[in-house]
Structure formats: structure tokens, C-alpha cells
Design an enzyme around this catalytic site. Structure first.
Site, short mmCIF file in Angstrom:
data_model
loop_
_atom_site.label_atom_id
_atom_site.label_comp_id
_atom_site.label_asym_id
_atom_site.label_seq_id
_atom_site.Cartn_x
_atom_site.Cartn_y
_atom_site.Cartn_z
N GLU A 42 0.83 -1.20 0.00
CA GLU A 42 0.00 0.00 0.00
C GLU A 42 0.87 1.26 0.00
O GLU A 42 1.83 1.37 0.75
CB GLU A 42 -0.88 -0.02 1.25
CG GLU A 42 -1.83 1.16 1.38
CD GLU A 42 -2.61 1.14 2.69
OE1 GLU A 42 -3.66 1.80 2.74
OE2 GLU A 42 -2.16 0.47 3.65
N LYS A 115 -10.49 2.47 -1.50
CA LYS A 115 -10.57 1.84 -0.18
C LYS A 115 -11.88 2.19 0.51
O LYS A 115 -12.22 3.36 0.67
CB LYS A 115 -9.37 2.28 0.65
CG LYS A 115 -9.20 1.58 1.99
CD LYS A 115 -7.87 2.01 2.59
CE LYS A 115 -7.57 1.32 3.91
NZ LYS A 115 -6.23 1.70 4.42
N CYS A 152 -5.63 -2.83 2.81
CA CYS A 152 -5.28 -2.77 4.23
C CYS A 152 -6.49 -2.97 5.14
O CYS A 152 -6.94 -4.09 5.32
CB CYS A 152 -4.52 -1.48 4.52
SG CYS A 152 -3.54 -1.57 6.04
#
Length: 290
Positions: A42, A115, A152
Site C-alpha cells: 500500500e 478503499k 489494508c
């Protein structure tokens, strides 16, 4: 169909050109080892600037059309015949996203994912920088199979992995930045982190791959240690290869996606789902609202 996956990890500094050079070297070395889908960590272009809140870091964001690293990776993907999910800090109008664009093996961009779940903890001050993603979960048909990509904090939510599986993913990928906790200095979340994603692999009966970063990073008076341990799990939830905690590393593993698809079909967990019983999951508090 057999596919070789590569997970990686590297340390990042404020020498951004060096970070990008490292990433390119990882892609080329992974391709040399036969990898076809290669996962970088990331926000690999920079240190993990979310350690604290500094407005100047918004200047790091770029629109997809202005993202020169992605353009370079498109050329490399085509030259090396590899699939590259590329994490980047995205500017879009007046807002900012933590995004991944997926580059197919012919160099074309298949789309992007923003995300969905944005953390807000000491050292992980992401809500200051990122708007929650508006793409929904995404699955991409690449030359080497259908991949689902989370980022993540997304990896802690079984709803995300199950949704991508239902959308037809054959492999789940998670670029990551995780390490020490400011308020819990004795906590080592490495096993919890891995176990959660191995659960996604076992429950959805498909491989899962995560790429973390390594090294100590600091900003003002704050610092954190990233613990690497990038790994690849098989469809049974078993880690088949894992990097150490502090080395720049590439790990690879080959899967037969056709065999795994047959196992997933025959196991029956998707056949036996009871969708009418799951409505409480749509409410934040689990209440049964008629």
C-alpha cells in the site's frame, strides 16, 4: 489454469524516486521468477504519511490521468506480461482517496478500486486524508484470472472478502501498511492480521495474498515499525509462503485455479448460503428492523 502469484515488501523513504525504482525492480525480479500477478504494498511511492496529520501531504496526491508511476507500470506490465495492482494516493475533484488501479498483462487499465474502510487510530490517521471509497468492491478479469482487491483495513472485514468472492473473484489481494501501535507498544498484531485473512481464504475457498511494508518510519515525534511478514495463503487458509519481518523480499507460489474452483464448487458453502437470514448484517448495530 495455473497462475503464479508474487507478494513483496520493501522499506520506503522520502526519496520518492528510489521508492519507485525499488518497486520496478520488484516487478522485474518477480517476473524473472515466473510470477504473473505481482502485488506491491500500500502507498509504496512514499513513506506511510498517515502516521500524523499534515496538510502538506495532500500535495502527494495525483489524479489517475496524471499518475506517472502508473504509466510506467503500464509499460512494464506489457513488456513483462504481468498483472499489476498499483496502490496510489488519488486526487479526484475536491476529495482524496486511497486507491488501487489494476493493470492487465497487455498494459491496459482494467479499472480502479477506492478503499472502503478507512481507519482512525493513533499512527493510522487515515480519515484525515482519505474519503471512504465510492466504487464498491471490485473484481477484475485479468489475463491470469479474476482478482478481487481490498486495501489494508478492508482486510479485517469478512463482508468485503465474501462480496468479492460472490462477484466471481478467484484470488483475493490486499496491499497493506501495518505495524506497531502507539497506545499498545507491547502488542504484536502480526498473527491476528494473518489469521483474519487466512479465515477469508478458508471461508471463501480461494488463495489470499498480502503485501506489507517493512522498516521504521517517523514523522515529527512519532514513529512506527512495520513488521513485513507478507504472505500467501492457499484456499484452505494455510500460509504456503511468508516473508520475514525486516527484509526486502519477494515470495511466490503457484496455484491451479481450475482445481481450486472445482473444490470450491463441491464444498457447498455457496450453495448452502441462506441470504434471507442475513438482513441484520445491513444494520450497524445488528438490530432486526422490520
Amino acid at each position: 489454469m495455473k497462475v503464479t502469484l508474487a507478494a513483496s515488501q520493501m522499506a520506503c523513504s522520502w526519496n520518492l524516486e528510489k521508492n519507485i525504482e525499488k518497486a520496478i525492480n520488484i516487478v522485474n525480479k518477480s517476473a524473472d521468477e515466473g510470477a504473473q500477478i505481482i502485488l506491491l504494498q500500500e502507498l509504496f511511492e512514499t513513506p506511510y504519511f498517515c502516521i500524523d496529520t499534515q496538510s502538506k501531504h495532500f500535495d502527494l496526491a495525483k489524479t489517475l490521468s496524471d499518475q506517472t508511476t502508473i504509466k510506467m507500470m503500464q509499460s512494464i506490465a506489457k513488456e513483462r506480461n504481468v498483472v499489476l495492482p498499483i496502490s496510489f494516493f488519488e486526487k479526484s475533484g475536491l476529495v482524496y482517496f486511497n486507491s488501487v488501479t489494476v493493470i492487465d498483462a497487455d498494459g491496459s487499465i482494467l479499472g480502479k478500486y477506492r478503499k472502503s474502510h478507512i481507519p482512525d487510530f493513533p499512527l493510522y490517521e487515515e480519515k484525515f486524508y482519505f474519503t471512504p471509497g465510492d466504487t464498491g468492491f471490485k473484481v477484475f478479469q485479468t489475463k491470469f484470472g479474476r482478482i478481487g482487491v481490498g486495501i489494508c483495513w478492508d482486510q479485517w472485514f469478512p463482508e468485503a472478502s465474501r462480496t468479492m468472492a460472490l462477484m466471481g473473484a478467484e484470488v483475493l489481494l490486499y496491499p497493506t501498511a501495518i505495524g506497531s501501535e502507539l497506545n499498545k507498544p507491547d502488542l504484536d498484531s502480526k498473527k491476528h492480521w494473518q489469521n483474519t485473512m487466512c479465515g477469508h481464504a478458508a471461508a471463501n475457498i480461494m488463495p489470499v495474498m498480502a503485501s506489507n511494508r517493512i522498516g521504521k518510519e517517523s514523522s515529527n515525534k512519532l514513529s512506527m515499525d512495520f513488521y513485513g511478514s507478507s504472505f500467501i495463503s492457499n484456499h484452505l487458509g494455510e500460509i504456503v509462503c511468508e516473508a520475514d519481518r525486516d527484509s526486502e523480499k519477494i515470495i511466490t507460489h503457484t496455484f491451479d485455479l481450475k482445481e481450486i474452483a472445482l473444490y470450491r464448487r463441491d464444498w457447498g458453502v455457496f450453495r448452502d448460503r441462506r441470504t434471507g437470514l442475513y438482513k441484520e448484517i445491513l444494520n450497524l448495530d445488528g438490530s432486526n428492523i422490520e
